[in-house]
Scaffold this motif. Sequence first.
Motif, short mmCIF file in Angstrom:
data_model
loop_
_atom_site.label_atom_id
_atom_site.label_comp_id
_atom_site.label_asym_id
_atom_site.label_seq_id
_atom_site.Cartn_x
_atom_site.Cartn_y
_atom_site.Cartn_z
N ALA A 8 16.29 -77.47 -12.84
CA ALA A 8 15.58 -76.20 -13.03
C ALA A 8 16.21 -75.35 -14.12
O ALA A 8 15.59 -74.40 -14.60
CB ALA A 8 15.52 -75.42 -11.73
N ILE A 9 17.43 -75.70 -14.51
CA ILE A 9 18.17 -74.87 -15.45
C ILE A 9 18.32 -75.51 -16.83
O ILE A 9 18.22 -74.84 -17.85
CB ILE A 9 19.57 -74.53 -14.88
N THR A 10 18.55 -76.84 -16.86
CA THR A 10 18.87 -77.48 -18.14
C THR A 10 18.38 -78.92 -18.20
O THR A 10 18.16 -79.56 -17.17
CB THR A 10 20.40 -77.44 -18.39
N GLU A 11 18.22 -79.40 -19.42
CA GLU A 11 17.88 -80.81 -19.61
C GLU A 11 19.14 -81.64 -19.89
O GLU A 11 19.07 -82.85 -20.04
CB GLU A 11 16.90 -80.97 -20.78
N TYR A 12 20.28 -80.99 -19.96
CA TYR A 12 21.54 -81.67 -20.28
C TYR A 12 22.25 -82.15 -19.02
O TYR A 12 22.25 -81.47 -18.00
CB TYR A 12 22.46 -80.75 -21.08
N TRP A 13 22.87 -83.30 -19.13
CA TRP A 13 23.64 -83.89 -18.04
C TRP A 13 25.12 -83.64 -18.26
O TRP A 13 25.59 -83.64 -19.38
CB TRP A 13 23.39 -85.40 -17.99
N GLU A 14 25.86 -83.45 -17.16
CA GLU A 14 27.31 -83.31 -17.22
C GLU A 14 27.92 -84.54 -16.55
O GLU A 14 27.69 -84.80 -15.37
CB GLU A 14 27.76 -82.05 -16.50
N LYS A 15 28.68 -85.31 -17.35
CA LYS A 15 29.25 -86.55 -16.80
C LYS A 15 30.37 -86.21 -15.83
O LYS A 15 31.01 -85.16 -15.93
CB LYS A 15 29.72 -87.48 -17.91
N PHE A 16 30.58 -87.11 -14.88
CA PHE A 16 31.64 -86.92 -13.90
C PHE A 16 33.00 -87.15 -14.54
O PHE A 16 33.14 -87.95 -15.46
CB PHE A 16 31.46 -87.86 -12.71
N ALA A 17 34.00 -86.46 -14.03
CA ALA A 17 35.37 -86.61 -14.53
C ALA A 17 35.84 -88.05 -14.34
O ALA A 17 35.47 -88.72 -13.38
CB ALA A 17 36.31 -85.65 -13.79
N GLY A 18 36.62 -88.52 -15.28
CA GLY A 18 37.18 -89.86 -15.20
C GLY A 18 36.35 -90.94 -15.84
O GLY A 18 36.77 -92.10 -15.91
N LEU A 19 35.15 -90.60 -16.30
CA LEU A 19 34.30 -91.58 -16.98
C LEU A 19 34.42 -91.42 -18.49
O LEU A 19 34.52 -90.31 -19.00
CB LEU A 19 32.83 -91.40 -16.58
N GLU A 20 34.39 -92.52 -19.18
CA GLU A 20 34.41 -92.52 -20.64
C GLU A 20 33.18 -93.26 -21.14
O GLU A 20 32.88 -94.35 -20.68
CB GLU A 20 35.67 -93.19 -21.17
N PHE A 21 32.47 -92.65 -22.09
CA PHE A 21 31.31 -93.28 -22.70
C PHE A 21 31.70 -93.75 -24.09
O PHE A 21 32.44 -93.09 -24.80
CB PHE A 21 30.15 -92.30 -22.84
N SER A 22 31.14 -94.90 -24.49
CA SER A 22 31.34 -95.38 -25.85
C SER A 22 30.07 -96.09 -26.30
O SER A 22 29.27 -96.52 -25.47
CB SER A 22 32.54 -96.33 -25.93
N ASN A 23 29.89 -96.16 -27.59
CA ASN A 23 28.74 -96.86 -28.16
C ASN A 23 29.22 -98.12 -28.84
O ASN A 23 30.16 -98.10 -29.62
CB ASN A 23 28.01 -95.99 -29.20
N ALA A 24 28.55 -99.23 -28.55
CA ALA A 24 28.84 -100.51 -29.18
C ALA A 24 27.52 -101.19 -29.49
O ALA A 24 26.77 -101.52 -28.57
CB ALA A 24 29.69 -101.38 -28.26
N GLN A 25 27.21 -101.35 -30.77
CA GLN A 25 25.98 -102.01 -31.20
C GLN A 25 24.74 -101.38 -30.55
O GLN A 25 23.90 -102.05 -29.96
CB GLN A 25 26.04 -103.51 -30.91
N ASN A 26 24.64 -100.07 -30.63
CA ASN A 26 23.52 -99.30 -30.07
C ASN A 26 23.40 -99.42 -28.56
O ASN A 26 22.33 -99.20 -28.01
CB ASN A 26 22.20 -99.68 -30.75
N LYS A 27 24.45 -99.80 -27.88
CA LYS A 27 24.48 -99.86 -26.43
C LYS A 27 25.52 -98.86 -25.94
O LYS A 27 26.59 -98.74 -26.51
CB LYS A 27 24.88 -101.26 -25.93
N VAL A 28 25.19 -98.16 -24.87
CA VAL A 28 26.12 -97.19 -24.30
C VAL A 28 26.91 -97.91 -23.21
O VAL A 28 26.34 -98.50 -22.29
CB VAL A 28 25.39 -95.97 -23.72
#
Length: 173
Positions: A8-28
């Motif tokens: 109801a407030i935002t379209e943005y997501w907040e990831k949980f602590a301890g997770l790391e995202f990376s991109n490799a060949q257009n894959k998350v």
Amino acid sequence: SIAVRRTAITEYWEKFAGLEFSNAQNKVMVSAEHLPESIMLEDNIEMLDENHFRLLGRSVEQVNIGGKRGSLAEINKVLLDFPGIIDGVVFVPNDSLPEESYKVARLAALVVFSSQVDIKRLKKHFRNQLDAVFVPRPIIQVGKLPREENGKLPKTKLLKFYQEKISALRIKY
């Protein structure tokens, strides 16, 4: 779960602590101490900062035709916005073709109209809204789609149904 969002407030997501995202060949890829290895997400995301991202859609919904990228969800929205449509779906039919067939990167559509609607008008509607490479060919009018009782349209059922309709059309010619 990897993130939380207050819809109801935002379209943005907040990831949980301890997770790391990376991109490799257009894959998350997501990694964390508690995971034995990195896991590929089926989602396309746009990182806004170290902790926030925007969900862009499922990677299986993305199509690349003629070097142009598009979203099946957006193309289907254009279809369902057409006056007179009761139900319909735009999809990639190549999975239903026999191996020896020449596979062309082309979309197809199955549509259910409320009354006799001119498919030429529907094609014009698509061309007014989308790049020409995303206009489905063929567009086949059907009585109903092979949906399950819960309304879902499994890909295997869809492709089998499409192949039956294409085969019937080819026999008529």
